[in-house]
Design a protein around this motif. Structure first.
Motif, PDB file in Angstrom:
ATOM      1  N   THR A   1      36.656  41.731  33.281  1.00  0.00           N
ATOM      2  CA  THR A   1      37.182  42.234  32.007  1.00  0.00           C
ATOM      3  C   THR A   1      38.704  42.109  31.918  1.00  0.00           C
ATOM      4  O   THR A   1      39.315  42.577  30.961  1.00  0.00           O
ATOM      5  N   LYS A   2      39.316  41.495  32.972  1.00  0.00           N
ATOM      6  CA  LYS A   2      40.757  41.229  33.024  1.00  0.00           C
ATOM      7  C   LYS A   2      41.602  42.497  33.097  1.00  0.00           C
ATOM      8  O   LYS A   2      42.786  42.481  32.763  1.00  0.00           O
ATOM      9  N   ARG A   3      40.977  43.618  33.545  1.00  0.00           N
ATOM     10  CA  ARG A   3      41.774  44.795  33.865  1.00  0.00           C
ATOM     11  C   ARG A   3      42.630  44.479  35.091  1.00  0.00           C
ATOM     12  O   ARG A   3      43.720  44.996  35.263  1.00  0.00           O
TER      13      ARG A   3
ATOM     14  N   VAL B   1      32.759  34.183  36.868  1.00  0.00           N
ATOM     15  CA  VAL B   1      33.730  34.866  36.021  1.00  0.00           C
ATOM     16  C   VAL B   1      34.285  33.837  35.045  1.00  0.00           C
ATOM     17  O   VAL B   1      34.836  32.818  35.464  1.00  0.00           O
ATOM     18  N   PRO B   2      34.145  34.079  33.753  1.00  0.00           N
ATOM     19  CA  PRO B   2      34.652  33.104  32.786  1.00  0.00           C
ATOM     20  C   PRO B   2      36.167  32.941  32.903  1.00  0.00           C
ATOM     21  O   PRO B   2      36.889  33.906  33.154  1.00  0.00           O
ATOM     22  N   ASP B   3      36.615  31.708  32.753  1.00  0.00           N
ATOM     23  CA  ASP B   3      38.042  31.412  32.590  1.00  0.00           C
ATOM     24  C   ASP B   3      38.917  31.748  33.796  1.00  0.00           C
ATOM     25  O   ASP B   3      40.065  32.152  33.634  1.00  0.00           O
ATOM     26  N   VAL B   4      38.380  31.628  35.023  1.00  0.00           N
ATOM     27  CA  VAL B   4      39.276  31.728  36.188  1.00  0.00           C
ATOM     28  C   VAL B   4      40.130  30.468  36.192  1.00  0.00           C
ATOM     29  O   VAL B   4      39.624  29.362  36.373  1.00  0.00           O
ATOM     30  N   ALA B   5      41.439  30.634  35.973  1.00  0.00           N
ATOM     31  CA  ALA B   5      42.307  29.473  35.790  1.00  0.00           C
ATOM     32  C   ALA B   5      42.655  28.797  37.108  1.00  0.00           C
ATOM     33  O   ALA B   5      42.828  27.581  37.161  1.00  0.00           O
TER      34      ALA B   5
ATOM     35  N   LYS C   1      46.408  34.559  32.428  1.00  0.00           N
ATOM     36  CA  LYS C   1      45.139  34.090  32.979  1.00  0.00           C
ATOM     37  C   LYS C   1      44.862  34.780  34.311  1.00  0.00           C
ATOM     38  O   LYS C   1      45.663  35.599  34.770  1.00  0.00           O
ATOM     39  N   THR C   2      43.722  34.447  34.931  1.00  0.00           N
ATOM     40  CA  THR C   2      43.335  35.103  36.180  1.00  0.00           C
ATOM     41  C   THR C   2      43.257  34.105  37.326  1.00  0.00           C
ATOM     42  O   THR C   2      43.083  32.905  37.123  1.00  0.00           O
ATOM     43  N   ALA C   3      43.366  34.643  38.551  1.00  0.00           N
ATOM     44  CA  ALA C   3      43.316  33.803  39.749  1.00  0.00           C
ATOM     45  C   ALA C   3      42.525  34.510  40.843  1.00  0.00           C
ATOM     46  O   ALA C   3      42.530  35.739  40.945  1.00  0.00           O
TER      47      ALA C   3
ATOM     48  N   ASN D   1      55.062  43.631  46.143  1.00  0.00           N
ATOM     49  CA  ASN D   1      55.961  42.669  45.502  1.00  0.00           C
ATOM     50  C   ASN D   1      55.812  42.668  43.977  1.00  0.00           C
ATOM     51  O   ASN D   1      56.195  41.696  43.319  1.00  0.00           O
ATOM     52  N   GLY D   2      55.241  43.724  43.436  1.00  0.00           N
ATOM     53  CA  GLY D   2      55.224  43.878  41.987  1.00  0.00           C
ATOM     54  C   GLY D   2      53.999  43.353  41.273  1.00  0.00           C
ATOM     55  O   GLY D   2      53.947  43.358  40.040  1.00  0.00           O
ATOM     56  N   TYR D   3      52.985  42.922  42.024  1.00  0.00           N
ATOM     57  CA  TYR D   3      51.741  42.472  41.390  1.00  0.00           C
ATOM     58  C   TYR D   3      50.784  43.667  41.361  1.00  0.00           C
ATOM     59  O   TYR D   3      50.114  43.974  42.347  1.00  0.00           O
ATOM     60  N   HIS D   4      50.759  44.351  40.236  1.00  0.00           N
ATOM     61  CA  HIS D   4      50.091  45.654  40.181  1.00  0.00           C
ATOM     62  C   HIS D   4      48.636  45.588  39.709  1.00  0.00           C
ATOM     63  O   HIS D   4      47.974  46.618  39.632  1.00  0.00           O
ATOM     64  N   HIS D   5      48.150  44.415  39.393  1.00  0.00           N
ATOM     65  CA  HIS D   5      46.769  44.299  38.919  1.00  0.00           C
ATOM     66  C   HIS D   5      45.955  43.436  39.873  1.00  0.00           C
ATOM     67  O   HIS D   5      45.316  42.461  39.488  1.00  0.00           O
ATOM     68  N   VAL D   6      46.044  43.803  41.160  1.00  0.00           N
ATOM     69  CA  VAL D   6      45.370  43.060  42.232  1.00  0.00           C
ATOM     70  C   VAL D   6      44.190  43.881  42.749  1.00  0.00           C
ATOM     71  O   VAL D   6      44.309  45.096  42.945  1.00  0.00           O
ATOM     72  N   ILE D   7      43.066  43.216  42.967  1.00  0.00           N
ATOM     73  CA  ILE D   7      41.869  43.896  43.465  1.00  0.00           C
ATOM     74  C   ILE D   7      41.285  43.052  44.594  1.00  0.00           C
ATOM     75  O   ILE D   7      41.549  41.848  44.687  1.00  0.00           O
ATOM     76  N   THR D   8      40.474  43.681  45.468  1.00  0.00           N
ATOM     77  CA  THR D   8      39.896  42.964  46.609  1.00  0.00           C
ATOM     78  C   THR D   8      38.377  42.922  46.520  1.00  0.00           C
ATOM     79  O   THR D   8      37.756  43.727  45.825  1.00  0.00           O
ATOM     80  N   LEU D   9      37.801  41.987  47.271  1.00  0.00           N
ATOM     81  CA  LEU D   9      36.338  41.900  47.382  1.00  0.00           C
ATOM     82  C   LEU D   9      35.996  41.385  48.774  1.00  0.00           C
ATOM     83  O   LEU D   9      36.380  40.273  49.139  1.00  0.00           O
TER      84      LEU D   9
END
Length: 376
Positions: free
Chosen positions: A273-275, A291-295, A225-227, A247-255
């Motif tokens: 798109t959960k990229r 954003v749909p389904d932000v957990a 899921k996404t956060a 720390n190994g979280y490789h799919h992090v983006i900023t805004l």
């Protein structure tokens, strides 16, 4: 359901509703119904400008409203143009000059277009203010001017004001510029949907935050899921994103607002798109980001105002789905203790004992508690 029939009667409406409850459809459908009864924009009247203007506080929200409006407007032959900062003002002015029924804009860019004579509003009698409280914070109240000619011609403007909160400045603006408005309140002003579970974690040392954040993210990402993680400043957003990457979280983006508009659009699309599965953001993502389904929404830093907290956690639990919001609270946040405790109680959420006992949570900031009388 409550607002659309009123809009179809062209009543002025103040809509106060919990985040994620469908405010966009509530003003878009009556607006398009109104426009469909008017002559189409053509070479004869395009120079007079659009029939309707929708104002939103952020580029992302304006573009999202445009996307939702076009879904309905396209088949009606109604043309929609958005004008926001970060993109060529000349190009946007050219699109307006070609003729459109609806302009969706951020206030600053709209004023720039008007001052440069790239846009006129001679036949605009339908105005929507979405997230009015935020725009007032940004100075909208000083920029609003009543068009006296409307009364002379017996033409009345229809005005919609929407927000999740109703601070005094919004009430003042409504009193001055709306005509006998109907107030539609869904839930309570400033509250969130019951579908959001709110957790508040008291933090005694700043160094504890990052380890707790990693544990929360591991739970979410383990379920694919996404956060969204919120920080209060652009600097802290960048630091946090880099720390997560190391720390190994490789799919992090900023805004945040320092990013070019193209980068903001790209990052947001990648998250949708959960990229990317973690978005670290300032309050630039606090409103209008659907954003749909932000957990899980995580307030790594508690915002200084409860209204911002409301909008942040409203990024989850949208459109009838459940969501989770976790907030890290420190003794640096005492200015918002009272309002946060009140909100947690109203939403039947658990109040941490340290928050419940703290003196700052018992009295609204700026008020003096009653003291027992002295006895001689």
């Amino acid at each position: 359901m409550a607002a659309i029939p009123l809009g179809l009667q062209q009543r002025d409406v103040i809509g106060i509703a919990e985040t994620g409850s469908g405010k966009t459809a509530a003003f878009v459908l009556p607006m398009l119904s109104y426009i469909s009864r008017l002559p189409p924009i053509s070479e004869e009247n395009e120079a007079e400008g659009p029939y309707a203007v929708v104002l939103a506080p952020t580029r992302e929200l304006a573009q999202q409203i445009e996307k939702e409006t076009v879904k309905f407007a396209h088949d009606l032959g109604i043309k929609v143009v958005s004008i926001v900062g970060g993109k060529s003002i000349e190009e946007q002015g050219f699109k307006i000059a070609q003729g459109c029924e609806v302009v969706i804009a951020t206030p600053g860019r709209l004023i720039d277009c008007l001052q440069r004579r790239l846009a006129v509003l001679n036949q605009c009698n339908y105005v929507v203010l979405d997230e009015a409280d935020t725009m007032i914070d940004k100075g909208l109240e000083d920029q609003v001017n009543e068009d006296e000619e409307l009364d002379d011609k017996k033409i009345y403007r229809t005005t919609y004001m929407f927000s999740a909160t109703m601070p005094p400045a919004v009430e003042r603006l409504a009193r001055n510029y709306l005509r006998n408005p109907v107030v539609v309140t869904i839930g309570s002003a400033g509250t969130t949907t019951d579908l959001i579970t709110q957790n508040v974690v008291m933090i005694s040392k700043e160094s504890e935050k990052f380890e707790k954040l990693k544990r929360l993210l591991d739970e979410v990402l383990g379920d694919h899921k996404t956060a969204i993680v919120f920080a209060n400043t652009k600097k802290n957003v960048n630091i946090l994103a880099k720390s997560l990457s190391k720390n190994g979280y490789h799919h992090v983006i900023t805004l945040h607002s320092d990013l070019q508009q193209s980068q903001r659009d790209s990052n947001l699309e990648g998250f949708k798109t959960k990229r990317y599965n973690v978005l670290v953001a300032t309050d630039a993502a606090g409103r209008g980001i659907d954003v749909p389904d932000v957990a899980h929404v995580i307030n790594y830093e508690m915002p200084p105002k409860i209204e911002k907290y409301t909008h942040r956690i409203g990024r989850t639990g949208r459109a009838g789905k459940t969501g989770l919001a976790t907030t890290f609270l420190t003794m640096q946040d005492t200015g918002v203790f009272y309002d946060l405790k009140k909100m947690l109680i109203q939403s039947n959420s658990s109040v941490p004992p340290e928050l419940a006992r703290h003196e700052a949570s018992k009295y609204k900031p700026g008020t003096i508690p009653d003291r027992p009388p002295r006895h001689n």
